[in-house]
Scaffold this active site. Structure first.
Site, mmCIF file in Angstrom:
data_model
loop_
_atom_site.group_PDB
_atom_site.id
_atom_site.type_symbol
_atom_site.label_atom_id
_atom_site.label_comp_id
_atom_site.label_asym_id
_atom_site.label_seq_id
_atom_site.Cartn_x
_atom_site.Cartn_y
_atom_site.Cartn_z
ATOM 1 N N ALA B 12 0.835 -1.198 0.000
ATOM 2 C CA ALA B 12 0.000 0.000 0.000
ATOM 3 C C ALA B 12 0.868 1.246 0.000
ATOM 4 C CB ALA B 12 -0.909 -0.002 1.223
ATOM 5 N N CYS B 13 0.293 2.257 -0.535
ATOM 6 C CA CYS B 13 0.856 3.589 -0.525
ATOM 7 C C CYS B 13 1.141 3.986 0.919
ATOM 8 C CB CYS B 13 -0.247 4.469 -1.087
ATOM 9 S SG CYS B 13 0.214 6.011 -1.658
ATOM 10 N N PRO B 14 2.232 4.531 1.299
ATOM 11 C CA PRO B 14 3.321 5.058 0.478
ATOM 12 C C PRO B 14 4.551 4.145 0.359
ATOM 13 C CG PRO B 14 3.539 5.918 2.695
ATOM 14 C CD PRO B 14 2.424 4.896 2.709
ATOM 15 N N CYS B 41 -2.987 4.443 -5.548
ATOM 16 C CA CYS B 41 -2.388 5.656 -5.010
ATOM 17 C C CYS B 41 -0.944 5.799 -5.482
ATOM 18 C CB CYS B 41 -2.455 5.593 -3.492
ATOM 19 S SG CYS B 41 -1.971 7.088 -2.676
#
Lengths: 252, 75
Positions: B12-14, B41
């Site tokens: 997942a982002c970041p 993202c």
């Protein structure tokens, strides 16, 4: 609307890179096709599924509006529209707060500020309309005290959303997208919300009930309230813009 | 003109962005980094970050919701 923020990123992007891709396309395409042709599945045409989903969305919308209530129909349509826009624009409330620190990019921060400005105007219009017509002002139930709990909750939520890779809307949107990891996020999101509901009495007693209740129109009048609100949003927008320039100069 | 691959599927982002930043530091100028992502993202912030740092960026969708970001290190 900030063009940067609403641009659909999946499209082939800026001029510089498309010029470049023209130069290197032969090298690229040959390399890519050899590298991945074996493992890459041919992309399936999903148009028919899309039309199917659209038909179901419309059918459910008509059913809700006719059989349940008009308001439910509106919720259904706005919810779907909200999710679609979040997905297609990569709009993300988490990134709007995180990226200024992590990457120095404030494009999403500015997009969120613009969204706030637009909704502020909408809220004032609706509330002012009701007030002048002598009706009860809608949304007053959401005018709640500001207290230490607001700051504490915001801080905890901020930590949580960066770790989980999304706030509530971002998590839901990515589940819809088929992103498995966020299913885990939503489980603990719900768990955390239950926990918060359990402790809500303590927070209300010790902090929330002591906080001042401020409804800007009561302080500044209707025109003054929207002016002050837009002024603050405008100043934040300028600050965000300057922050991005400064971060970029620092790094280069 | 070496080529490196960075598999960020399921991250997942970041995280993809942090990994990209760190990996890109190790690369020589002229090298290419291919970041494979599936978090929408990262599709925004990785190319944006790389373009801001004057790298050449291309994005290709290799499957439904899976993308390769080609970053040519130029600075």
């Amino acid at each position: 609307m900030s063009e940067e923020a609403v641009r659909v990123i999946t499209e082939e992007p800026s001029d510089a890179s498309s010029r470049r891709s023209a130069q290197t396309s032969s090298r690229r395409s040959s390399r890519r096709s050899t590298r991945r042709s074996v493992e890459r599945k041919p992309k399936q045409d999903q148009t028919i599924y899309g039309l199917g989903v659209l038909a179901i969305v419309i059918a459910v919308g008509i059913y809700l509006a006719a059989a349940v209530s008009a308001v439910m129909g509106i919720f259904w349509v706005t919810g779907i529209a909200f999710g679609f826009i979040l997905r297609r624009t990569n709009f993300c409330f988490t990134a709007s707060m995180r990226d200024p620190i992590m990457t120095g990019s404030t494009s999403l921060t500015k997009a969120v500020l613009i969204a706030f400005a637009i909704t502020s105007i909408g809220f004032v219009a609706i509330q002012y309309g009701s007030a002048t017509a002598g009706l009860p002002v809608p949304g007053m139930g959401f005018v709640v005290p500001i207290s230490f709990a607001t700051a504490a909750g915001a801080f905890l939520f901020g930590i949580g959303m960066v770790l989980a890779g999304g706030c509530a809307s971002g998590t839901l949107m990515r589940i819809g997208e088929g992103y498995g990891m966020q299913l885990l996020s939503i489980v603990f999101f719900v768990f955390g919300s239950f926990w918060a509901a359990r402790d809500m009495g303590w927070w209300t007693l010790n902090f929330i009930s002591n906080g001042p209740v401020i409804h800007l129109p009561a302080v500044f009048g209707w025109g003054g309230a929207i002016f002050v609100q837009l002024l603050i949003i405008g100043l934040l927008y300028i600050a965000a813009d300057k922050w991005e320039t400064r971060k970029q100069e620092q790094e280069s | 003109m070496a080529e490196y691959e960075l598999d960020c599927l399921g991250e997942a982002c970041p995280i993809p962005l942090v990994k990209t930043e760190n990996k890109l530091k190790e690369l020589e100028i002229g090298d290419t980094l291919i970041v494979i992502i599936d978090h929408s993202c990262a599709l925004k912030n990785v190319p944006e970050w790389a373009r801001k740092h004057k790298h050449e960026v291309e994005v290709e969708e290799i499957g439904d919701g899976e993308y390769e970001i080609f970053i040519d290190k130029t600075a």
